[in-house]
Design a protein around this motif. Structure first.
Motif, mmCIF file in Angstrom:
data_model
loop_
_atom_site.group_PDB
_atom_site.id
_atom_site.type_symbol
_atom_site.label_atom_id
_atom_site.label_comp_id
_atom_site.label_asym_id
_atom_site.label_seq_id
_atom_site.Cartn_x
_atom_site.Cartn_y
_atom_site.Cartn_z
ATOM 1 N N MET A 1 2.662 -1.901 2.544
ATOM 2 C CA MET A 1 2.719 -0.814 1.491
ATOM 3 C C MET A 1 3.076 0.499 2.056
ATOM 4 S SD MET A 1 -0.136 0.264 -1.485
ATOM 5 C CE MET A 1 -0.282 -1.235 -1.968
ATOM 6 N N SER A 2 3.938 1.137 1.425
ATOM 7 C CA SER A 2 4.187 2.813 2.071
ATOM 8 C C SER A 2 3.003 3.611 1.496
ATOM 9 C CB SER A 2 5.354 3.277 1.445
ATOM 10 O OG SER A 2 5.360 3.503 0.205
ATOM 11 N N ILE A 3 2.839 4.572 2.081
ATOM 12 C CA ILE A 3 2.059 5.566 1.541
ATOM 13 C C ILE A 3 2.271 6.242 0.618
ATOM 14 C CG2 ILE A 3 3.175 7.696 2.976
ATOM 15 C CD1 ILE A 3 -0.601 7.447 2.912
ATOM 16 N N THR A 4 3.566 6.445 0.186
ATOM 17 C CA THR A 4 3.844 6.825 -1.079
ATOM 18 C C THR A 4 3.393 6.054 -2.293
ATOM 19 O OG1 THR A 4 5.934 8.023 -0.069
ATOM 20 C CG2 THR A 4 5.914 7.561 -2.721
ATOM 21 N N THR A 5 3.606 4.525 -2.241
ATOM 22 C CA THR A 5 3.106 3.741 -3.084
ATOM 23 C C THR A 5 1.527 3.656 -3.082
ATOM 24 O OG1 THR A 5 5.036 2.478 -2.859
ATOM 25 C CG2 THR A 5 3.091 1.386 -3.847
ATOM 26 N N GLU A 65 -12.619 11.309 0.375
ATOM 27 C CA GLU A 65 -12.904 10.060 -0.402
ATOM 28 C C GLU A 65 -11.559 9.412 -1.328
ATOM 29 O OE1 GLU A 65 -16.936 10.990 -3.022
ATOM 30 O OE2 GLU A 65 -15.709 12.907 -2.669
ATOM 31 N N PHE A 66 -10.756 10.349 -1.314
ATOM 32 C CA PHE A 66 -9.254 10.030 -1.946
ATOM 33 C C PHE A 66 -8.947 9.000 -1.008
ATOM 34 C CE2 PHE A 66 -4.597 10.061 -2.256
ATOM 35 C CZ PHE A 66 -4.612 9.971 -3.838
ATOM 36 N N PHE A 67 -8.757 9.345 0.505
ATOM 37 C CA PHE A 67 -8.132 8.464 1.500
ATOM 38 C C PHE A 67 -9.045 7.304 1.809
ATOM 39 C CE2 PHE A 67 -5.152 12.119 1.662
ATOM 40 C CZ PHE A 67 -3.841 11.405 1.620
ATOM 41 N N ASP A 68 -10.204 7.323 1.602
ATOM 42 C CA ASP A 68 -11.107 6.136 1.536
ATOM 43 C C ASP A 68 -11.076 5.162 0.661
ATOM 44 O OD1 ASP A 68 -13.005 4.697 2.951
ATOM 45 O OD2 ASP A 68 -14.847 5.900 2.271
ATOM 46 N N PHE A 72 -5.464 2.270 1.359
ATOM 47 C CA PHE A 72 -4.736 3.011 2.451
ATOM 48 C C PHE A 72 -5.007 2.134 4.009
ATOM 49 C CE2 PHE A 72 -5.536 6.353 -0.620
ATOM 50 C CZ PHE A 72 -4.002 6.854 -0.587
ATOM 51 N N ARG A 73 -5.662 1.077 3.813
ATOM 52 C CA ARG A 73 -6.347 0.497 4.859
ATOM 53 C C ARG A 73 -4.915 -0.369 5.865
ATOM 54 N NH1 ARG A 73 -10.453 2.500 3.781
ATOM 55 N NH2 ARG A 73 -12.401 1.803 2.959
ATOM 56 N N ASN A 74 -3.983 -0.781 5.238
ATOM 57 C CA ASN A 74 -2.880 -1.532 5.923
ATOM 58 C C ASN A 74 -1.442 -1.072 5.510
ATOM 59 O OD1 ASN A 74 -4.581 -3.480 7.192
ATOM 60 N ND2 ASN A 74 -5.150 -4.262 5.255
ATOM 61 N N LEU A 75 -1.389 0.081 5.930
ATOM 62 C CA LEU A 75 -0.046 0.719 5.389
ATOM 63 C C LEU A 75 0.997 0.308 6.479
ATOM 64 C CD1 LEU A 75 -1.158 4.603 4.698
ATOM 65 C CD2 LEU A 75 -0.682 2.561 3.015
ATOM 66 N N GLU A 76 2.190 0.419 5.990
ATOM 67 C CA GLU A 76 3.309 0.370 6.901
ATOM 68 C C GLU A 76 3.662 1.176 7.873
ATOM 69 O OE1 GLU A 76 6.560 -0.007 4.284
ATOM 70 O OE2 GLU A 76 5.795 -1.943 3.257
ATOM 71 N N ARG A 77 4.026 1.156 8.942
ATOM 72 C CA ARG A 77 4.502 2.075 9.706
ATOM 73 C C ARG A 77 5.610 2.773 9.086
ATOM 74 N NH1 ARG A 77 3.791 2.739 15.213
ATOM 75 N NH2 ARG A 77 5.846 3.047 15.654
#
Length: 80
Positions: A1-5, A65-68, A72-77
């Motif tokens: 998954m991308s960061i944007t998604t 908290e937003f990013f926890d 977000f744990r397994n984002l694509e490079r």
């Protein structure tokens, strides 16, 4: 998954959890509704950190908290 998604999914999840529409989130955050809509529908591929901080303030959570979140744990490079 991308960061944007992941950001889109996290915002959508938090709004649903709090019973907020995108327009309501924009209003309480002081972010223009078209900006929030663009983030959530994928038109804005790179929301700025200041915008995300304002959205977090509106959601009454910290940026940490937003990013926890699992999303977000397994984002694509992003670079190869």
């Amino acid at each position: 998954m991308s960061i944007t998604t992941a950001v889109r999914e996290r915002l959508t999840t938090l709004c649903k959890k709090r019973g907020l529409t995108i327009h309501a989130l924009a209003h309480i955050s002081g972010v223009h509704p078209s900006t929030v809509k663009g983030i959530v529908n994928g038109a804005n591929q790179a929301p700025g950190i200041v915008t995300l901080k304002k959205l977090c303030d509106g959601l009454d959570i910290s940026i940490c908290e937003f990013f926890d979140a699992e999303v977000f744990r397994n984002l694509e490079r992003e670079i190869e």
